[in-house]
Design a protein around this motif. Sequence first.
Motif, PDB file in Angstrom:
ATOM      1  N   ALA A  21       0.844  -1.198   0.000  1.00 23.21           N
ATOM      2  CA  ALA A  21       0.000   0.000   0.000  1.00 23.21           C
ATOM      3  C   ALA A  21       0.880   1.249   0.000  1.00 23.21           C
ATOM      4  CB  ALA A  21      -0.897   0.006   1.219  1.00 23.21           C
ATOM      5  N   PRO A  22       0.611   2.180  -0.914  1.00 21.63           N
ATOM      6  CA  PRO A  22       1.413   3.406  -0.947  1.00 21.63           C
ATOM      7  C   PRO A  22       1.085   4.286   0.256  1.00 21.63           C
ATOM      8  CG  PRO A  22      -0.431   3.548  -2.488  1.00 21.63           C
ATOM      9  CD  PRO A  22      -0.473   2.167  -1.912  1.00 21.63           C
ATOM     10  N   HIS A  23       2.085   5.044   0.700  1.00 24.47           N
ATOM     11  CA  HIS A  23       1.850   5.990   1.796  1.00 24.47           C
ATOM     12  C   HIS A  23       1.071   7.177   1.244  1.00 24.47           C
ATOM     13  CE1 HIS A  23       2.654   9.125   4.776  1.00 24.47           C
ATOM     14  NE2 HIS A  23       2.881   8.147   5.624  1.00 24.47           N
ATOM     15  N   ARG A  24       0.134   7.682   2.031  1.00 26.98           N
ATOM     16  CA  ARG A  24      -0.650   8.840   1.605  1.00 26.98           C
ATOM     17  C   ARG A  24      -0.418  10.004   2.569  1.00 26.98           C
ATOM     18  NH1 ARG A  24      -4.499   7.609  -2.171  1.00 26.98           N
ATOM     19  NH2 ARG A  24      -4.536   5.409  -2.714  1.00 26.98           N
ATOM     20  N   ALA A  25      -0.518  11.207   2.052  1.00 28.36           N
ATOM     21  CA  ALA A  25      -0.390  12.378   2.922  1.00 28.36           C
ATOM     22  C   ALA A  25      -1.143  13.530   2.295  1.00 28.36           C
ATOM     23  CB  ALA A  25       1.077  12.759   3.099  1.00 28.36           C
ATOM     24  N   GLY A  26      -1.754  14.347   3.129  1.00 30.43           N
ATOM     25  CA  GLY A  26      -2.480  15.479   2.570  1.00 30.43           C
ATOM     26  C   GLY A  26      -3.144  16.320   3.638  1.00 30.43           C
ATOM     27  N   PHE A  27      -3.957  17.262   3.174  1.00 34.80           N
ATOM     28  CA  PHE A  27      -4.544  18.266   4.051  1.00 34.80           C
ATOM     29  C   PHE A  27      -6.052  18.068   4.182  1.00 34.80           C
ATOM     30  CE2 PHE A  27      -0.713  20.012   2.234  1.00 34.80           C
ATOM     31  CZ  PHE A  27      -0.096  20.578   3.337  1.00 34.80           C
ATOM     32  N   ALA A  28      -6.541  18.299   5.389  1.00 30.77           N
ATOM     33  CA  ALA A  28      -7.987  18.263   5.597  1.00 30.77           C
ATOM     34  C   ALA A  28      -8.366  19.460   6.446  1.00 30.77           C
ATOM     35  CB  ALA A  28      -8.386  16.981   6.320  1.00 30.77           C
ATOM     36  N   CYS A  29      -9.577  19.960   6.263  1.00 29.73           N
ATOM     37  CA  CYS A  29     -10.029  20.991   7.193  1.00 29.73           C
ATOM     38  C   CYS A  29     -11.417  20.611   7.689  1.00 29.73           C
ATOM     39  CB  CYS A  29     -10.011  22.382   6.570  1.00 29.73           C
ATOM     40  SG  CYS A  29     -11.240  22.613   5.308  1.00 29.73           S
ATOM     41  N   PHE A  30     -11.673  20.966   8.935  1.00 31.79           N
ATOM     42  CA  PHE A  30     -12.991  20.736   9.525  1.00 31.79           C
ATOM     43  C   PHE A  30     -13.758  22.040   9.473  1.00 31.79           C
ATOM     44  CE2 PHE A  30     -10.936  17.320  12.339  1.00 31.79           C
ATOM     45  CZ  PHE A  30     -11.222  16.346  11.400  1.00 31.79           C
ATOM     46  N   VAL A  31     -14.986  21.971   8.981  1.00 30.41           N
ATOM     47  CA  VAL A  31     -15.817  23.163   8.945  1.00 30.41           C
ATOM     48  C   VAL A  31     -17.068  22.887   9.769  1.00 30.41           C
ATOM     49  CG1 VAL A  31     -14.968  23.787   6.671  1.00 30.41           C
ATOM     50  CG2 VAL A  31     -17.068  22.479   6.844  1.00 30.41           C
ATOM     51  N   GLY A  32     -17.808  23.930  10.046  1.00 33.75           N
ATOM     52  CA  GLY A  32     -19.006  23.767  10.848  1.00 33.75           C
ATOM     53  C   GLY A  32     -19.250  25.042  11.610  1.00 33.75           C
ATOM     54  N   GLY A  37     -17.872  21.305  17.625  1.00 36.30           N
ATOM     55  CA  GLY A  37     -16.973  20.261  18.113  1.00 36.30           C
ATOM     56  C   GLY A  37     -15.705  20.094  17.291  1.00 36.30           C
ATOM     57  N   LYS A  38     -15.334  21.144  16.529  1.00 35.62           N
ATOM     58  CA  LYS A  38     -14.166  21.029  15.645  1.00 35.62           C
ATOM     59  C   LYS A  38     -12.858  20.903  16.439  1.00 35.62           C
ATOM     60  CE  LYS A  38     -15.221  24.919  13.459  1.00 35.62           C
ATOM     61  NZ  LYS A  38     -16.562  25.401  13.819  1.00 35.62           N
ATOM     62  N   SER A  39     -12.686  21.763  17.450  1.00 40.45           N
ATOM     63  CA  SER A  39     -11.423  21.740  18.220  1.00 40.45           C
ATOM     64  C   SER A  39     -11.265  20.434  18.981  1.00 40.45           C
ATOM     65  CB  SER A  39     -11.378  22.877  19.230  1.00 40.45           C
ATOM     66  OG  SER A  39     -11.309  24.094  18.555  1.00 40.45           O
ATOM     67  N   GLU A  71       1.027   4.926  10.306  1.00 40.24           N
ATOM     68  CA  GLU A  71       1.926   4.087   9.503  1.00 40.24           C
ATOM     69  C   GLU A  71       1.698   4.346   8.016  1.00 40.24           C
ATOM     70  OE1 GLU A  71       4.142   1.170  10.467  1.00 40.24           O
ATOM     71  OE2 GLU A  71       4.194   2.658  12.081  1.00 40.24           O
ATOM     72  N   ASP A  72       0.413   4.386   7.635  1.00 41.91           N
ATOM     73  CA  ASP A  72       0.056   4.398   6.210  1.00 41.91           C
ATOM     74  C   ASP A  72      -0.211   5.791   5.661  1.00 41.91           C
ATOM     75  OD1 ASP A  72      -2.142   4.713   7.869  1.00 41.91           O
ATOM     76  OD2 ASP A  72      -3.539   3.826   6.447  1.00 41.91           O
ATOM     77  N   ALA A  73      -0.319   6.769   6.559  1.00 44.80           N
ATOM     78  CA  ALA A  73      -0.732   8.089   6.077  1.00 44.80           C
ATOM     79  C   ALA A  73      -0.353   9.175   7.074  1.00 44.80           C
ATOM     80  CB  ALA A  73      -2.245   8.106   5.859  1.00 44.80           C
ATOM     81  N   GLN A  74      -0.280  10.406   6.546  1.00 46.17           N
ATOM     82  CA  GLN A  74      -0.102  11.561   7.426  1.00 46.17           C
ATOM     83  C   GLN A  74      -1.179  12.575   7.067  1.00 46.17           C
ATOM     84  OE1 GLN A  74       3.067  14.635   6.964  1.00 46.17           O
ATOM     85  NE2 GLN A  74       3.860  13.710   8.827  1.00 46.17           N
ATOM     86  N   LEU A  75      -1.947  12.931   8.073  1.00 48.15           N
ATOM     87  CA  LEU A  75      -3.072  13.839   7.853  1.00 48.15           C
ATOM     88  C   LEU A  75      -2.759  15.175   8.515  1.00 48.15           C
ATOM     89  CD1 LEU A  75      -6.047  14.500   7.179  1.00 48.15           C
ATOM     90  CD2 LEU A  75      -6.681  13.355   9.283  1.00 48.15           C
ATOM     91  N   VAL A  76      -2.722  16.233   7.711  1.00 44.82           N
ATOM     92  CA  VAL A  76      -2.428  17.563   8.241  1.00 44.82           C
ATOM     93  C   VAL A  76      -3.740  18.339   8.330  1.00 44.82           C
ATOM     94  CG1 VAL A  76      -1.065  19.660   7.927  1.00 44.82           C
ATOM     95  CG2 VAL A  76      -0.185  17.473   7.075  1.00 44.82           C
ATOM     96  N   LEU A  77      -4.119  18.698   9.553  1.00 43.67           N
ATOM     97  CA  LEU A  77      -5.381  19.415   9.758  1.00 43.67           C
ATOM     98  C   LEU A  77      -5.110  20.908   9.714  1.00 43.67           C
ATOM     99  CD1 LEU A  77      -6.573  17.183  12.708  1.00 43.67           C
ATOM    100  CD2 LEU A  77      -7.471  17.146  10.392  1.00 43.67           C
ATOM    101  N   VAL A  78      -5.765  21.609   8.796  1.00 36.53           N
ATOM    102  CA  VAL A  78      -5.524  23.048   8.680  1.00 36.53           C
ATOM    103  C   VAL A  78      -6.779  23.829   9.032  1.00 36.53           C
ATOM    104  CG1 VAL A  78      -3.725  22.800   6.937  1.00 36.53           C
ATOM    105  CG2 VAL A  78      -6.078  23.106   6.197  1.00 36.53           C
ATOM    106  N   ASP A  79      -6.561  25.062   9.414  1.00 32.53           N
ATOM    107  CA  ASP A  79      -7.630  25.967   9.805  1.00 32.53           C
ATOM    108  C   ASP A  79      -8.114  26.753   8.611  1.00 32.53           C
ATOM    109  OD1 ASP A  79      -8.542  26.031  12.276  1.00 32.53           O
ATOM    110  OD2 ASP A  79      -7.194  27.556  13.051  1.00 32.53           O
ATOM    111  N   THR A  80      -9.384  27.073   8.597  1.00 30.89           N
ATOM    112  CA  THR A  80      -9.851  28.084   7.640  1.00 30.89           C
ATOM    113  C   THR A  80     -10.642  29.091   8.456  1.00 30.89           C
ATOM    114  OG1 THR A  80     -11.889  26.857   7.276  1.00 30.89           O
ATOM    115  CG2 THR A  80     -10.129  26.510   5.697  1.00 30.89           C
TER     116      THR A  80
END
Length: 324
Positions: A21-32, A37-39, A71-80
């Motif tokens: 399985a390839p390693h994955r990495a990217g950005f996500a943001c929580f809105v609401g 309950g985002k923080s 192990e399989d991924a890195q998830l970077v949580l960003v603010d908007t």
Amino acid sequence: MGAMSVRPDTEAAAQQGADHAPHRAGFACFVGRPNAGKSTLTNALVGRKVAITSNRPQTTRHTVRGIVHREDAQLVLVDTPGLHKPRTLLGERLNDVVRTTWAEVDVIGFCLPADQKLGPGDRFIAKELAGIRKTPKIAIVTKTDLVDSKQLAEQLLAVSRLAEELGFEWAEIVPVSAVKDNQVGLLADLIAPLLPESPPLYPEGDLTDEPEMVMVAELIREAALEGVRDELPHSIAVVVEEMLPRENRPADRPLLDIHANVYIERPSQKGIIIGPKGRRLKEVGTKSRKHIEALLGTPVFLDLHVKVAKDWQRDPKQLRKLGF
């Protein structure tokens, strides 16, 4: 945050797959809308250790709230910045920034509290999300610990209908309780495959055990112990829950909001820390704030609460929670 356990029968297969399985990495943001309950969710995903701000020009123009290393991924949580109904040109510009960010991240998580009916604020955000075609959108029904199963089922149905009405589809709909650490691991499992194949974007350990937070907690603990060392030498633990730049401040007058809990072992110790009419706690706040401002080089608003964590020194679960 406990890792999700894999059933024995799938473990070997998972291992085989993991090798390819390839390693994955990217950005996500929580809105609401505010208080969705985002923080709390960010804290739970990152493992209670939340990043302060890091503007790394090479990776992102946005404030990084936390990084989930797997192990399989890195998830970077960003603010908007929050999206709102604009009343002014500035408001419209801010909303344009939000839309740009939403188009740039790899996944958008829309937080909708389980205990509140969907309102105009939710509909407004959903309508904007409908306009962002390419980015996968996950509906996260938060605070499930506050409702019974019937209420939860109704909310999940309402959330599903909301997308239908606006002509788009959720990539996933996930009920979670960040407070009870329920399904938080599952949420990370569902986000990971939606990220692009990529090596990690940040070094392991980066922005997760934020040293500044540890130092801030230590300064508060020192101030809290002053004068009561004999009565409570080891019964005090301090956890910095979050450090966030105050929104809508002029650039030359920034303010950092720090929310921290001072934990003691027994209710009888609460009075010692708080003091008559709250005077001691106020002194602790004033004293530690001066040191924190000197350390971080920015004005600080410090919000301190005293909580009882019964016999925390002998409870492995509490010790983990308090960062030991």
